[in-house]
Design an enzyme around this catalytic site. Structure first.
Site, short mmCIF file in Angstrom:
data_model
loop_
_atom_site.label_atom_id
_atom_site.label_comp_id
_atom_site.label_asym_id
_atom_site.label_seq_id
_atom_site.Cartn_x
_atom_site.Cartn_y
_atom_site.Cartn_z
N PRO A 177 0.85 -1.20 0.00
CA PRO A 177 0.00 0.00 0.00
C PRO A 177 0.88 1.24 0.00
CG PRO A 177 0.16 -0.88 2.22
CD PRO A 177 0.94 -1.82 1.34
N GLU A 232 0.48 5.25 -0.15
CA GLU A 232 -0.43 6.38 -0.12
C GLU A 232 -0.05 7.41 -1.17
OE1 GLU A 232 -2.14 10.17 0.95
OE2 GLU A 232 -0.01 9.73 1.24
N GLN A 277 -6.77 -1.34 4.63
CA GLN A 277 -5.85 -0.86 5.65
C GLN A 277 -6.42 0.36 6.37
OE1 GLN A 277 -1.92 1.37 5.09
NE2 GLN A 277 -1.17 -0.71 5.53
N CYS A 316 3.66 4.29 8.14
CA CYS A 316 3.71 5.51 7.34
C CYS A 316 4.66 6.53 7.96
CB CYS A 316 2.32 6.11 7.20
SG CYS A 316 2.30 7.65 6.23
N LYS A 352 1.36 -3.61 9.33
CA LYS A 352 2.57 -3.22 8.59
C LYS A 352 3.32 -2.19 9.42
CE LYS A 352 4.21 -2.08 3.94
NZ LYS A 352 5.19 -1.02 4.20
N ASN A 364 9.78 -6.40 3.41
CA ASN A 364 9.44 -5.30 2.51
C ASN A 364 10.60 -4.31 2.47
OD1 ASN A 364 7.58 -2.32 2.81
ND2 ASN A 364 7.75 -3.43 0.90
N GLY A 411 6.68 -2.59 -3.33
CA GLY A 411 5.95 -1.37 -3.64
C GLY A 411 6.51 -0.69 -4.85
N ARG A 412 7.50 0.19 -4.63
CA ARG A 412 8.05 0.98 -5.73
C ARG A 412 8.63 0.11 -6.85
NH1 ARG A 412 12.30 4.42 -2.82
NH2 ARG A 412 12.49 2.48 -1.65
#
Length: 325
Positions: free
Chosen positions: A7, A9, A68, A98, A139, A199, A223-224
């Site tokens: 995820p 954002e 989430q 985050c 996470k 991750n 992710g990226r």
């Protein structure tokens, strides 16, 4: 040996989830966080972040999508988790990772890693609020000020009943700067029995296998790396069984970008569409030489139609494109 789409954002929305899962190799997605503060969020907020709830909580490719939540009010987070489950969420994930300043300032995300007791209470309350069949996961990072809180926070989540814990292999202070400290994930695994998902900094098939070796984790969240290389999950899956896998050509990436633009253009102003396309294109520069050339041609363009035209031109020209200011 599962692969999860992280995820992110402001980057991985439901439309990118749809496109990336269509390429293949992804076993599960997680939504951008739904911010829980005071009051009760209406159903439309859940559907805005997770429209997949209206189709069995899966993308069109059949990939499950977890919902989430982010917040620090134990009662409110539990109430909203129960609502997510009622709407069909197959999994409720809590965000303790985050690093955004605005989020941390309001006691959300990675700043909660300073308070493992609160992390425990949040997970425990959600575990109690949702049906037993629905996994409650979390996470997190390795810490906030440094990387010393991974074990303590992992143990708190385990004691609270978390089904899985995904660990981004950096502290909040580390941000996204390389390297990712996969060896620190291994330290948490040694002390926590709950399954751990690794991750951070997986940009290639080779990175994936190094991450698994160093962290000791079977499952990895990307992710990226998946935004930069949309077929990375498919490539990894092929490597798991020793099969060849043809690379997604630049023309295939352009097709995804153009599809994304068309979708966004149905409800966003052109300048916002252009911004989102450029954001995705910027990540692909890491993996495609054509993207680097294309970037220099579109970075000052404001109209999405012109951006898409230039993208298509780059797909037709391929490696013949040259970087120009």
């Amino acid at each position: 040996m599962r692969l999860f789409l992280a995820p992110m954002e402001g980057l991985v929305d439901c439309y990118i989830r749809e496109l990336l899962t269509s390429v293949g190799g992804i076993d599960r997605c997680v939504t951008e966080f739904i911010r829980v503060t005071r009051g009760t969020l209406p159903e439309r907020v859940y559907y805005r972040f997770a429209p997949e709830l209206k189709q069995g909580a899966k993308t069109q490719a059949g990939v499950p999508v977890a919902v989430q939540l982010l917040g620090s009010d134990v009662r409110q987070v539990a109430i909203h988790a129960a609502k997510a489950a009622e709407l069909g969420a197959p999994q409720v994930d809590l965000n303790f990772g985050c690093p955004a300043k605005t989020v941390n300032k309001h006691r959300g995300g990675s700043v909660l890693m300073r308070e493992p007791e609160l992390m425990h209470d949040l997970v425990a309350a959600v575990r109690e609020a949702v049906p037993a069949a629905i996994p409650v996961t979390a996470k997190m990072r390795l810490g906030y000020d440094d990387r010393s809180m991974g074990v303590a926070c992992g143990q708190a989540l385990e004691a609270a009943g978390a089904s899985e814990i995904c660990i981004h292999a950096r502290s909040k202070v580390d941000g996204y700067r390389p390297p990712a400290y996969w060896e620190e994930i291994a330290r948490v695994r040694e002390r926590v029995r709950t399954p751990i998902i690794a991750n951070g900094d997986v940009w290639s098939v080779e990175d994936y296998w190094r991450c698994r070796e160093v962290s000791g984790c079977d499952d990895v969240m990307i992710g990226r790396g998946l935004v930069a290389r949309p077929d990375l999950a498919r490539q990894i899956k092929a490597s798991q069984v020793g099969e060849p896998c043809e690379d997604l050509p630049w023309a295939g990436v352009v097709e995804l970008l153009v599809d994304y633009s068309r979708t966004l253009h149905t409800f966003l102003e052109g300048r916002y569409v252009t911004g989102r396309i450029k954001q995705w294109l910027n990540y692909t520069r890491r993996q495609y030489v054509e993207a680097e050339a294309c970037w220099h041609k579109v970075k000052r363009v404001s109209e999405p139609e012109e951006v898409c035209r230039l993208l298509k031109d780059s797909a037709e020209a391929g490696s013949e494109w040259r970087v120009s200011a």
